[in-house]
Enzyme design. Structure first.
Site, short mmCIF file in Angstrom:
data_model
loop_
_atom_site.label_atom_id
_atom_site.label_comp_id
_atom_site.label_asym_id
_atom_site.label_seq_id
_atom_site.Cartn_x
_atom_site.Cartn_y
_atom_site.Cartn_z
N LYS A 18 -6.21 -7.30 0.23
CA LYS A 18 -7.26 -7.81 0.96
C LYS A 18 -6.93 -9.30 1.64
CE LYS A 18 -10.58 -4.70 -1.20
NZ LYS A 18 -10.34 -3.75 -0.24
N GLU A 49 -9.73 -9.88 -5.30
CA GLU A 49 -8.52 -9.24 -5.92
C GLU A 49 -7.70 -10.00 -6.46
OE1 GLU A 49 -7.94 -5.08 -3.22
OE2 GLU A 49 -6.77 -7.01 -2.84
N GLY A 73 -22.81 -1.09 12.73
CA GLY A 73 -22.75 -2.49 13.17
C GLY A 73 -22.89 -3.34 11.79
N ALA A 98 -10.56 -2.03 7.48
CA ALA A 98 -11.48 -2.58 8.59
C ALA A 98 -12.61 -3.58 8.27
CB ALA A 98 -12.31 -1.27 8.84
N GLY A 99 -12.85 -3.63 7.06
CA GLY A 99 -13.80 -4.83 6.54
C GLY A 99 -12.77 -6.02 6.62
N ALA A 119 -4.13 -10.64 2.12
CA ALA A 119 -2.85 -10.60 3.34
C ALA A 119 -3.36 -9.99 4.61
CB ALA A 119 -1.81 -9.87 2.83
N ASN A 120 -4.26 -8.99 4.48
CA ASN A 120 -4.88 -8.50 5.82
C ASN A 120 -5.64 -9.41 6.53
OD1 ASN A 120 -3.68 -6.00 4.81
ND2 ASN A 120 -5.44 -5.16 3.76
N ASP A 142 0.98 -1.19 -0.25
CA ASP A 142 0.02 -0.05 0.12
C ASP A 142 0.92 1.15 -0.07
OD1 ASP A 142 -2.09 -1.74 0.06
OD2 ASP A 142 -2.55 -1.36 2.15
N ASP A 196 -8.32 5.70 10.56
CA ASP A 196 -8.29 5.00 9.10
C ASP A 196 -8.97 3.95 9.16
OD1 ASP A 196 -7.17 4.50 6.88
OD2 ASP A 196 -5.08 4.02 7.44
N ASN A 218 -19.58 -5.13 2.36
CA ASN A 218 -20.05 -3.90 2.96
C ASN A 218 -21.15 -3.22 2.17
OD1 ASN A 218 -18.82 -2.34 0.79
ND2 ASN A 218 -17.10 -1.60 1.91
O1 RIB Z 1 -8.99 -3.52 2.37
C1 RIB Z 1 -7.82 -2.75 2.51
C2 RIB Z 1 -6.96 -3.08 1.40
O2 RIB Z 1 -7.49 -2.73 -0.11
C3 RIB Z 1 -5.63 -2.43 1.32
O3 RIB Z 1 -4.77 -3.02 2.16
C4 RIB Z 1 -5.33 -2.39 -0.25
O4 RIB Z 1 -4.16 -3.24 -0.72
C5 RIB Z 1 -6.46 -2.77 -0.89
O5 RIB Z 1 -6.39 -4.14 -1.14
#
Ligand code: RIB
Length: 306
Positions: free
Chosen positions: A41, A141, A227, A253-254, A43-44, A14, A249, A186
């Site tokens: 998304k 993605e 919520g 969050a999702g 990896a997060n 990012d 930020d 969302n």
């Molecule tokens: O959901 C947030 C992510 O969306 C970011 O980290 C960005 O890389 C995109 O994939």
């Protein structure tokens, strides 16, 4: 025994800048605080699920570049198994250009890079990894046919399939992607997939029921500060309110929400309880800048929920 979760998904570096407000088309603004922060998304969600207590394996692709090395290393340091993170020699790693305004709202442009090379063959070669999991998490993605291959393998083995339909195409999704155990859009994504503008709880319920008609067994519709709205396989609907926090930020969050949901469901929690746990993870993610640095630990979520 902690649940085993497999994520088939994206990794992005990012490229993030702060600004007082998001630019209009054609406008140049001064930004500040440029940072490169591991994201994507898939990896997060993998990092979040690991921090929330699951054993997590990520199947994906990075390029043979410094971003790819950093992305793999960060995942590994967060406890995610990266032996199925493949390297595409002829391609850059995925990147996301992220603008964050003073309220914590963002806009994101994703360039898929190596994420776009994750193929159905990559998935079929790792079918046993998916079959051994309690849950499969997928997002949008990576190529649609790759996601479809992962879902087919998981469904064939009774592995719970959880789709976070982000980013959602306005053209809708093919039936093989909608036929999942749980979908967690969302408001924007729910509208893109159903054509129903989600503004409040009644419109959220309409959209959730439409998503079920389109093939998803259960729906958890993420509603930001409202919520979430959960709709179980029997058609029972419940609103799960969110707790408030100071927003820094909203990026990822999702992802934190869906990861929390997946972990809690894999541990046997009922759908509404799992949505409460996921909602807390999502809210906490908003209190820290960046994607992966903001993914909360289990201890933080449990304390927040007390
Ligand atoms: O959901 C947030 C992510 O969306 C970011 O980290 C960005 O890389 C995109 O994939």
């Amino acid at each position: 025994m902690p649940p085993q979760i497999v994520v088939v998904g994206s990794m992005n570096m990012d490229l993030v800048a702060h600004m007082t407000r998001l630019p209009r088309p054609g406008e140049t603004l001064h930004g500040s605080d440029f940072q490169t922060i591991p994201g994507g998304k898939g990896a997060n969600q993998a990092v979040a699920a690991a921090r929330l207590g699951a054993r997590v394996t990520l199947i994906g692709r990075v390029g043979n570049d410094s971003f790819g090395n950093t992305l793999r290393q960060t995942l590994s340091e967060s406890g995610v198994e990266v032996k199925h993170v493949l390297i595409s020699p002829d391609c850059s790693s995925g990147v996301a250009l992220i603008s964050v305004d003073a309220t914590g709202a963002n806009s994101i442009v994703v360039v898929a890079g190596a994420n776009g090379q994750l193929s159905p063959a990559d998935i079929h070669e790792r079918a046993d990894v998916i079959r051994a999991a309690d849950a499969l998490m997928i997002q949008l993605e990576t190529p649609v046919e790759t996601i479809a291959a992962a879902i087919e393998i998981a469904r064939g083995s009774g592995v719970r399939t959880i789709l976070d339909p982000a980013p959602a195409p306005s053209t809708g999704l093919p039936p093989e992607l909608m036929s999942v155990d749980l979908i967690s859009p969302n408001q924007t994504e729910a509208e893109a997939l159903t054509g129903i503008a989600v503004k409040d709880l009644p419109s959220a319920e309409l959209a959730a029921r439409q998503l079920q008609q389109n093939g998803a067994a259960e729906v958890v519709l993420k509603l930001g500060e409202l919520g979430s709205l959960v709709c179980d396989a029997a058609g029972r609907v419940q609103h799960v309110p969110a707790r408030s926090a100071t927003i820094v930020d909203t990026t990822a969050a999702g992802d934190a929400f869906t990861a929390g949901l997946a972990v809690a469901l894999s541990e046997g929690q009922p759908l509404a309880e799992a949505a409460r746990f996921g909602g807390a993870a999502g809210t906490l993610a908003c209190t820290v800048f960046g994607a992966q640095p903001a993914m909360p630990t289990r201890a933080a979520v449990e304390q927040f929920l007390q």
